[in-house]
Scaffold this motif. Structure first.
Motif, short mmCIF file in Angstrom:
data_model
loop_
_atom_site.label_atom_id
_atom_site.label_comp_id
_atom_site.label_asym_id
_atom_site.label_seq_id
_atom_site.Cartn_x
_atom_site.Cartn_y
_atom_site.Cartn_z
N GLN A 104 7.96 3.89 0.25
CA GLN A 104 8.54 3.43 1.51
C GLN A 104 9.53 2.31 1.21
N LEU A 105 10.76 2.42 1.74
CA LEU A 105 11.84 1.53 1.33
C LEU A 105 11.53 0.06 1.62
N GLY A 106 10.89 -0.23 2.74
CA GLY A 106 10.55 -1.62 3.04
C GLY A 106 9.56 -2.18 2.03
N GLN A 107 8.54 -1.37 1.66
CA GLN A 107 7.57 -1.81 0.66
C GLN A 107 8.22 -1.92 -0.72
N ALA A 108 9.16 -1.02 -1.02
CA ALA A 108 9.86 -1.09 -2.31
C ALA A 108 10.70 -2.36 -2.40
N SER A 109 11.36 -2.74 -1.30
CA SER A 109 12.16 -3.97 -1.32
C SER A 109 11.27 -5.20 -1.45
N SER A 168 0.80 -1.23 0.00
CA SER A 168 0.00 0.00 0.00
C SER A 168 0.83 1.27 0.00
N ASP A 169 2.15 1.16 0.10
CA ASP A 169 2.99 2.37 0.24
C ASP A 169 4.18 2.28 -0.70
#
Length: 843
Positions: free
Chosen positions: A236-241, A204-205
């Protein structure tokens, strides 16, 4: 101002046509085949439309239902484009000439499938080339001409899917708003705004993706001049990873990517800017915001799918990290030649990165020094793995923290880069080498270098760091206090002990970057002359020597020699790892001492035994938690001698369980008073005052030795007994006054030297004396007592106070009895029927 006659005539014609359409309402289903054929010829794809409706307002046009554009079968059997509703608006200027021409195609919630085949081509390439070859007028043409105008194609809330070969990837763009139009005779433009998602995860981010650009007419796609810009913001870096790799790598921050493409696909110029704002790991909070940024420029060729003249620059503080090189054959057997150079990179910047990458590092961790390095990585065509080479150094390195009261200085730390895959050479590393340590991934080999840890001889540090994990070793002499400070400085959960002394260590610190597991150290340490303060305990623990072995799952201490509570302890103990706190770590032990002082040990175990100073009378009365009240421990305790008030026990052994200030002794065996004892005792030091309970048996104890403890030889003989007792208090008077319990006893072959039942008779001899004593209210009550003497059998009743006052009656069946009063030291015996008779006292 009047319109020219020709314009007036054309406008009149258009009005007439519109009125005719409005009034006549001709059927448009007959036009469906013509519309489908026209779009199919323009796209070079088979097109289907299930229904066509005429629409006059707000602009004349058609509503197309179930609009489907089929794909080239060599790419995919699925449609290229599907839309439930499409609005085709007519170009009014064409109506002036009596022709129907589409000016705008509006697609609602379309689904677009982009397919990449094994030959490296996309299913939309021939559509782009076909559009460039068809002689059409620009979208915004303002005059009538024979060429049809290229329609303005737009879509809202669409979805763009991706397929590679026959495999449909989970990646997609949703909420996609895009538009395509022709700017001029030779220029087309496109615009896109969408959110990246994965079909197999609920993301979602992931930020917003924006694309805009244009391309020019050319004979082929590779020769098409183009200019595109792409922006990916607020991801958001966690969501991108998780979007890229399928799992959250644990990093946090706001990702921004800006990409500019110019040139032709055969010779494309690429400029990219990456940045991450407020970079940190998910479990790290606080501290200053950290921004990571880099700029890359390169040339790309779609002919051989290669990248040349790659140049990436990342400023770090006052230093710079630069990557240069070439990458060949991105599709297929990739080869590359890259060089990395780090120049004057401040160690403080690297420490700031570490503080945002690892929790538990001190907030004020400070570093000085700079790093320089040159590293190259090459992969030859046909090779299955790259070759890494390079070296570097950190000069005048200082690591300091006021929180941990630490400062470490190292003149030079050398390191090298290797391709990995060899077994570690250090002995400790070799013992614990795991498959991940010998994998072929590249590694940064550090050291060895020396670090002073408070001893005359320095300790040596060396190890490696790879993409998946790390492994560092520390071997040599160290001061315990300095070693604990170093552990807390690098973020290890070292015990909060006030300890100092000498240690010889051979330790290994290893861990993995992925996941949330804390680093684990293994190895061994030899302690000498260590003095440690325990929380809430006024007396220090003195460790003369001990050998510690740190395995993956437990800490084992053997060869322990330590002093506490006036006793010297020897033995071994172990506790599990990891261990967050004492109350979560059950300690196993096997300890022996030659002599144990029970009063001193109880004093250490009980936090209430230490009275508060008078000036702290206003503070809380809650007991202070001590090391022992927080400890959980089970094991075996043996003592050659245990000294208690007026009592000594030999060959003592017991199983001990200590849990949150509650002490349990089971199988308590001891030799005492010439006999032996077996029982169970417990003590609860978590309440105020402490409570003690005990049950057990005494076998063949010497009553003479028991009387000697009372400084008065008032009885001899042997006895056996079973008992139950409960008491509470901090000292002997409190314990005696609160004690309750029962004692079942059986005495044989004894003498009461101070008691004579008649004047002139000798001391009272006991053949057997048995019964029950009830302990309560500071005294003993005799129940069911019987006394067998050489000449008679008596029933006994009465009391004896803990102050040794007697009130006892002896009766025989059918005969007179006796009453005993006075004290143990001076008893008074008189017949029950003649109180004036006085017993003779024996000296």
């Amino acid at each position: 101002m009047r319109l020219p006659r020709s314009r007036h005539r054309a406008l009149l014609t258009a009005i007439v046509v519109l009125l005719g359409l409005f009034l006549a309402r001709p059927g448009v289903q007959s036009l469906r085949a013509k519309i489908v054929r026209s779009i199919s010829l323009a796209l070079g794809r088979q097109v289907e439309v299930s229904h066509v409706r005429l629409r006059l307002l707000p602009q004349p046009g058609f509503d197309l239902e179930n609009f489907v554009v089929h794909d080239d079968p060599s790419f995919s059997a699925e449609p290229l484009l599907r839309a439930g509703d499409v609005t085709a608006s007519l170009r009014l200027i064409s109506l002036l000439r009596g022709k129907l021409e589409i000016a705008r195609l509006s697609l609602s919630e379309p689904s677009l499938n982009l397919v990449h085949n094994p030959d490296g081509r996309w299913n939309v390439e021939d559509l782009v080339e076909r559009a460039a070859k068809i002689p059409v007028a620009p979208t915004g043409k303002t005059r009538t001409e024979r060429r049809p105008g290229f329609p303005y194609i737009e879509a809202d809330r669409g979805r763009i899917n991706f397929k590679f070969g026959q495999e449909k990837k989970p990646y997609a763009l949703t909420e996609a708003d895009f538009a395509l139009w022709q700017d001029s005779d030779n220029v087309w433009s496109v615009r896109l705004k969408a959110q990246p998602v994965r079909a197999d995860f609920n993301l979602s981010d992931t930020g917003i993706l924006k694309l805009s650009g244009s391309w020019y007419r050319a004979p082929s796609l590779r020769q098409t001049p183009l200019q595109f810009s792409l922006q990916w913001d607020h991801a958001q870096l966690g969501q991108a990873s998780k979007l890229a790799y399928g799992s959250d790598k644990g990093w946090r921050g706001s990702l921004a990517v800006a990409l500019l493409l110019t040139g032709t696909p055969a010779a494309l110029n690429i400029n990219t800017d990456f940045s991450v704002q407020d970079f940190r790991r998910y479990d790290v909070s606080g501290g200053n915001s950290l921004r990571l940024a880099a700029h890359c420029a390169a040339h790309y060729s779609s002919i051989d799918h290669s990248i040349s003249d790659l140049n990436c620059r990342a400023p770090i503080g006052s230093g710079l990290v630069n990557i240069r090189g070439n990458i060949a054959a991105l599709i297929g057997n990739r080869s590359y030649d890259l060089a990395l150079a780090a120049q004057d990179v401040p160690m403080q910047s690297l420490v700031a990165f570490a503080r945002h990458s690892k929790k538990d590092l001190p907030a004020d961790l400070d570093a000085r020094g700079t790093v320089d390095a040159n590293v190259s990585v090459r992969r030859e065509p046909g090779s299955d793995r790259p070759t890494w080479t390079g070296e570097g150094e950190a000069l005048e390195f200082t690591l300091a923290s006021e929180i941990t009261k630490t400062q470490f200085d190292v003149d030079r730390i050398a390191f090298a880069v290797s391709s990995g895959g060899d077994l570690p050479t250090h002995s400790t590393q070799r013992r614990s080498a795991s498959p991940s340590e010998i994998s072929p991934e590249p590694r940064l080999e550090i050291g060895p270098f020396n670090v002073a840890l408070g001893r005359p001889e320095s300790a040596a540090v060396q190890g490696w760091i790879s993409r998946s994990g790390y492994n560092l070793t520390l071997a040599g002499d160290a001061q315990v206090r300095t070693l604990l400070q170093l552990a807390r400085t690098v973020g290890l959960s070292a015990a909060q002990l006030r300890a100092d002394g000498a240690a010889k260590v051979d330790l290994q610190l290893a861990g993995m970057w992925s996941g949330s597991a804390s680093p684990r150290f293994t190895g061994q340490a030899q302690l000498h002359s260590v003095r440690a303060g325990l929380r809430g305990i006024s007396e220090p623990l003195e460790i003369a020597s001990a050998n510690l072995l740190f395995s993956q799952d437990e800490i084992h201490v053997h060869g322990l020699t330590a002093s506490l509570a006036g006793s010297t302890w020897r033995g071994s103990l172990s506790l599990p790892r990891p261990c967050a706190s004492l109350d979560a770590c059950p300690v196993q032990f096997d300890i022996h001492t030659n002599e144990l002082s029970a009063p001193r040990l109880v004093q250490l175990l009980s936090p209430l035994s230490r009275r508060k100073p008078w000036y702290r009378f206003l503070s809380s009365t809650r007991p202070e938690e001590t090391f022992f009240t927080a400890l959980r421990a089970t094991g075996k305790l043996t003592a050659k001698t245990v000294v208690m008030p007026r009592l000594v026990a030999d060959k003592v052994s017991t199983d001990v369980e200590l849990d949150g200030g509650r002490l349990q002794l089971t199988g308590l065996h001891a030799e005492t008073l010439g006999g032996y004892h077996l029982g169970e005792w417990s003590a609860d030091f978590g309440v105020k005052p402490p409570v003690y309970r005990g049950t057990g048996t005494l076998q063949r104890v010497s009553l003479a030795q028991f009387a000697a403890l009372m400084n008065d030889g008032w009885i001899t003989g042997t006895a056996s007994a079973t008992y139950q007792i409960r008491a509470s208090g901090l000292d002997a008077s409190e314990l005696f006054s609160s004690a309750t319990g029962a004692l079942d006893f059986d005495t044989h072959d004894g003498v009461l030297p101070h008691v004579a039942l008649a004047v002139g008779s000798g001391p009272l001899h006991i053949n057997r004396f048995w019964g029950r004593f009830i302990l309560r209210d500071g005294g003993l009550e005799i129940q069911q007592g019987k006394l067998e003497t050489p000449g008679s059998i008596y029933r006994l009743s009465g009391t004896a106070s803990l102050s040794r006052a007697l009130d006892i009656k002896l009766f025989r069946d059918g005969a007179r009895g006796f009453k005993i009063s006075g004290t143990l030291a001076e008893p008074h015996v008189e017949p029950a029927a003649a109180p004036e008779t006085r017993a003779a006292l024996k000296p």
